[in-house]
Design a protein around this motif. Structure first.
Motif, PDB file in Angstrom:
ATOM      1  N   GLY A   1       1.020  -1.313  -0.026  1.00 44.19           N
ATOM      2  CA  GLY A   1       0.208   0.138  -0.068  1.00 44.19           C
ATOM      3  C   GLY A   1       0.818   1.228   0.119  1.00 44.19           C
ATOM      4  N   LYS A   2       1.946   1.224   0.817  1.00 46.44           N
ATOM      5  CA  LYS A   2       3.006   2.348   1.049  1.00 46.44           C
ATOM      6  C   LYS A   2       3.528   2.449  -0.508  1.00 46.44           C
ATOM      7  CE  LYS A   2       4.368   2.411   5.736  1.00 46.44           C
ATOM      8  NZ  LYS A   2       5.436   2.195   6.573  1.00 46.44           N
ATOM      9  N   LEU A   3       3.838   1.307  -1.116  1.00 44.13           N
ATOM     10  CA  LEU A   3       4.418   1.513  -2.468  1.00 44.13           C
ATOM     11  C   LEU A   3       3.519   2.173  -3.645  1.00 44.13           C
ATOM     12  CD1 LEU A   3       6.752  -1.527  -2.886  1.00 44.13           C
ATOM     13  CD2 LEU A   3       7.498   0.703  -2.295  1.00 44.13           C
ATOM     14  N   TYR A   4       2.264   1.582  -3.350  1.00 46.97           N
ATOM     15  CA  TYR A   4       1.091   2.165  -4.536  1.00 46.97           C
ATOM     16  C   TYR A   4       0.921   3.524  -4.178  1.00 46.97           C
ATOM     17  CZ  TYR A   4      -3.195   2.743  -6.707  1.00 46.97           C
ATOM     18  OH  TYR A   4      -4.297   3.123  -7.492  1.00 46.97           O
ATOM     19  N   VAL A   5       0.859   4.080  -2.894  1.00 43.25           N
ATOM     20  CA  VAL A   5       0.784   5.561  -2.696  1.00 43.25           C
ATOM     21  C   VAL A   5       1.863   6.338  -3.134  1.00 43.25           C
ATOM     22  CG1 VAL A   5       0.578   7.310  -0.738  1.00 43.25           C
ATOM     23  CG2 VAL A   5      -0.708   5.071  -0.711  1.00 43.25           C
ATOM     24  N   VAL A   6       3.381   5.983  -2.873  1.00 39.86           N
ATOM     25  CA  VAL A   6       4.368   6.581  -3.461  1.00 39.86           C
ATOM     26  C   VAL A   6       4.213   6.651  -4.796  1.00 39.86           C
ATOM     27  CG1 VAL A   6       6.730   6.439  -3.591  1.00 39.86           C
ATOM     28  CG2 VAL A   6       5.712   6.215  -1.317  1.00 39.86           C
ATOM     29  N   ASP A   7       4.086   5.613  -5.574  1.00 38.55           N
ATOM     30  CA  ASP A   7       3.986   5.469  -6.930  1.00 38.55           C
ATOM     31  C   ASP A   7       2.758   6.449  -7.294  1.00 38.55           C
ATOM     32  OD1 ASP A   7       4.849   4.614  -9.457  1.00 38.55           O
ATOM     33  OD2 ASP A   7       3.116   3.173  -9.661  1.00 38.55           O
ATOM     34  N   SER A   8       1.633   6.300  -6.758  1.00 38.30           N
ATOM     35  CA  SER A   8       0.595   7.379  -7.164  1.00 38.30           C
ATOM     36  C   SER A   8       0.990   8.947  -7.262  1.00 38.30           C
ATOM     37  CB  SER A   8      -0.566   6.991  -6.455  1.00 38.30           C
ATOM     38  OG  SER A   8      -1.131   5.922  -6.677  1.00 38.30           O
ATOM     39  N   LEU A   9       1.759   9.312  -6.271  1.00 36.08           N
ATOM     40  CA  LEU A   9       2.399  10.478  -5.756  1.00 36.08           C
ATOM     41  C   LEU A   9       3.274  10.975  -7.029  1.00 36.08           C
ATOM     42  CD1 LEU A   9       2.385  10.751  -2.015  1.00 36.08           C
ATOM     43  CD2 LEU A   9       0.818  11.913  -3.287  1.00 36.08           C
ATOM     44  N   ASN A  10       4.092  10.020  -7.316  1.00 35.97           N
ATOM     45  CA  ASN A  10       5.011  10.216  -8.185  1.00 35.97           C
ATOM     46  C   ASN A  10       4.417  10.407  -9.836  1.00 35.97           C
ATOM     47  OD1 ASN A  10       7.240  10.150  -6.666  1.00 35.97           O
ATOM     48  ND2 ASN A  10       7.864   7.770  -7.192  1.00 35.97           N
ATOM     49  N   ASN A  11       3.408   9.778  -9.991  1.00 38.83           N
ATOM     50  CA  ASN A  11       2.850  10.053 -11.303  1.00 38.83           C
ATOM     51  C   ASN A  11       1.978  11.349 -11.305  1.00 38.83           C
ATOM     52  OD1 ASN A  11       3.718   7.499 -12.349  1.00 38.83           O
ATOM     53  ND2 ASN A  11       1.541   6.374 -11.640  1.00 38.83           N
ATOM     54  N   LEU A  12       1.448  11.642 -10.003  1.00 36.20           N
ATOM     55  CA  LEU A  12       0.652  12.946 -10.081  1.00 36.20           C
ATOM     56  C   LEU A  12       1.725  14.026 -10.117  1.00 36.20           C
ATOM     57  CD1 LEU A  12      -1.980  14.320  -9.372  1.00 36.20           C
ATOM     58  CD2 LEU A  12      -1.337  14.278  -7.076  1.00 36.20           C
ATOM     59  N   ASN A  13       2.986  13.872  -9.501  1.00 31.71           N
ATOM     60  CA  ASN A  13       3.699  14.839  -9.665  1.00 31.71           C
ATOM     61  C   ASN A  13       4.463  15.239 -10.787  1.00 31.71           C
ATOM     62  OD1 ASN A  13       5.665  16.867  -8.656  1.00 31.71           O
ATOM     63  ND2 ASN A  13       7.363  15.284  -8.495  1.00 31.71           N
ATOM     64  N   LYS A  14       4.604  14.045 -11.852  1.00 25.98           N
ATOM     65  CA  LYS A  14       5.091  14.178 -13.206  1.00 25.98           C
ATOM     66  C   LYS A  14       3.950  14.547 -14.119  1.00 25.98           C
ATOM     67  CE  LYS A  14       7.825   9.935 -12.992  1.00 25.98           C
ATOM     68  NZ  LYS A  14       7.464   8.404 -13.187  1.00 25.98           N
ATOM     69  N   LEU A  15       2.620  14.433 -13.669  1.00 28.38           N
ATOM     70  CA  LEU A  15       1.636  15.119 -14.468  1.00 28.38           C
ATOM     71  C   LEU A  15       1.557  16.597 -14.370  1.00 28.38           C
ATOM     72  CD1 LEU A  15      -1.476  12.562 -14.116  1.00 28.38           C
ATOM     73  CD2 LEU A  15      -0.101  13.060 -16.131  1.00 28.38           C
ATOM     74  N   ASN A  16       1.931  17.070 -13.004  1.00 31.88           N
ATOM     75  CA  ASN A  16       2.036  18.398 -12.630  1.00 31.88           C
ATOM     76  C   ASN A  16       2.897  19.073 -13.257  1.00 31.88           C
ATOM     77  OD1 ASN A  16      -0.463  18.488 -11.511  1.00 31.88           O
ATOM     78  ND2 ASN A  16       0.215  17.883  -9.278  1.00 31.88           N
ATOM     79  N   VAL A  17       4.175  18.525 -13.027  1.00 30.04           N
ATOM     80  CA  VAL A  17       5.285  18.924 -13.663  1.00 30.04           C
ATOM     81  C   VAL A  17       5.604  19.124 -15.223  1.00 30.04           C
ATOM     82  CG1 VAL A  17       8.026  19.051 -13.662  1.00 30.04           C
ATOM     83  CG2 VAL A  17       6.673  18.546 -11.608  1.00 30.04           C
ATOM     84  N   CYS A  18       5.252  17.867 -15.838  1.00 29.99           N
ATOM     85  CA  CYS A  18       5.194  17.773 -17.388  1.00 29.99           C
ATOM     86  C   CYS A  18       4.051  18.207 -17.781  1.00 29.99           C
ATOM     87  CB  CYS A  18       5.343  16.478 -17.465  1.00 29.99           C
ATOM     88  SG  CYS A  18       6.948  15.678 -16.903  1.00 29.99           S
ATOM     89  N   PRO A  19       4.446  19.062 -19.293  1.00 29.50           N
ATOM     90  CA  PRO A  19       3.149  19.412 -19.885  1.00 29.50           C
ATOM     91  C   PRO A  19       2.642  18.340 -20.549  1.00 29.50           C
ATOM     92  CG  PRO A  19       5.152  20.544 -20.821  1.00 29.50           C
ATOM     93  CD  PRO A  19       5.693  19.672 -19.696  1.00 29.50           C
ATOM     94  N   ASP A  20       1.394  18.470 -21.188  1.00 29.75           N
ATOM     95  CA  ASP A  20       0.713  17.212 -21.599  1.00 29.75           C
ATOM     96  C   ASP A  20       1.397  16.494 -23.065  1.00 29.75           C
ATOM     97  OD1 ASP A  20      -1.406  17.866 -20.029  1.00 29.75           O
ATOM     98  OD2 ASP A  20      -2.385  19.098 -21.458  1.00 29.75           O
ATOM     99  N   GLY A  21       2.067  17.475 -23.511  1.00 25.41           N
ATOM    100  CA  GLY A  21       2.602  16.649 -24.750  1.00 25.41           C
ATOM    101  C   GLY A  21       3.949  15.916 -24.439  1.00 25.41           C
TER     102      GLY A  21
END
Length: 129
Positions: free
Chosen positions: A17-37
């Motif tokens: 569960g911790k790994l899943y939460v960390v992975d989800s946070l990383n993906n969310l951070n990538k979406l916020n940092v990186c533009p859509d393209g």
């Protein structure tokens, strides 16, 4: 002191569960940092095998290309600045020559005016006689 099987599975689930939460946070951070393209670029970087084999190579080649472009830009800028300085010096020399000619012509014109005055005075004196 053996742990019951139930406790082991609960801690494993908790760790997952911790790994899943960390992975989800990383993906969310990538979406916020990186533009859509550029999201697919991040995914491709994650999928490369080895310790950044292709990515580090392209990074080095991009860095080298940037350095070469920077050096060429500096050389071209230096050449243009040198050419502009050369033109400024040439223009100043030409202006000095023109001003010298104008000064000599001014002296010639003043000499001619004096001669003209003398001739007029001589003519006026000869008419009076």
């Amino acid at each position: 002191m053996e742990r019951p099987a139930r406790e082991i599975s609960l801690t494993d689930t908790h760790q997952e569960g911790k790994l899943y939460v960390v992975d989800s946070l990383n993906n969310l951070n990538k979406l916020n940092v990186c533009p859509d393209g550029s999201q697919h670029v991040v995914d491709e970087e994650e999928n490369t095998s080895g310790a950044g084999g292709e990515t580090s190579g392209s990074y080095i080649s991009n860095e080298g290309l940037f350095f070469i472009t920077f050096v060429l830009t500096l050389i071209i800028s230096l050449a243009l600045v040198s050419f502009v300085i050369f033109l400024i010096i040439q223009t100043r020399n030409e202006l000095d020559q023109v001003s010298r000619r104008l000064m000599s012509e001014k002296k010639n014109i003043e000499g001619i005016k004096k001669m003209h005055k003398m001739i007029l005075q001589h003519l006026n004196q000869s008419r009076n006689k």
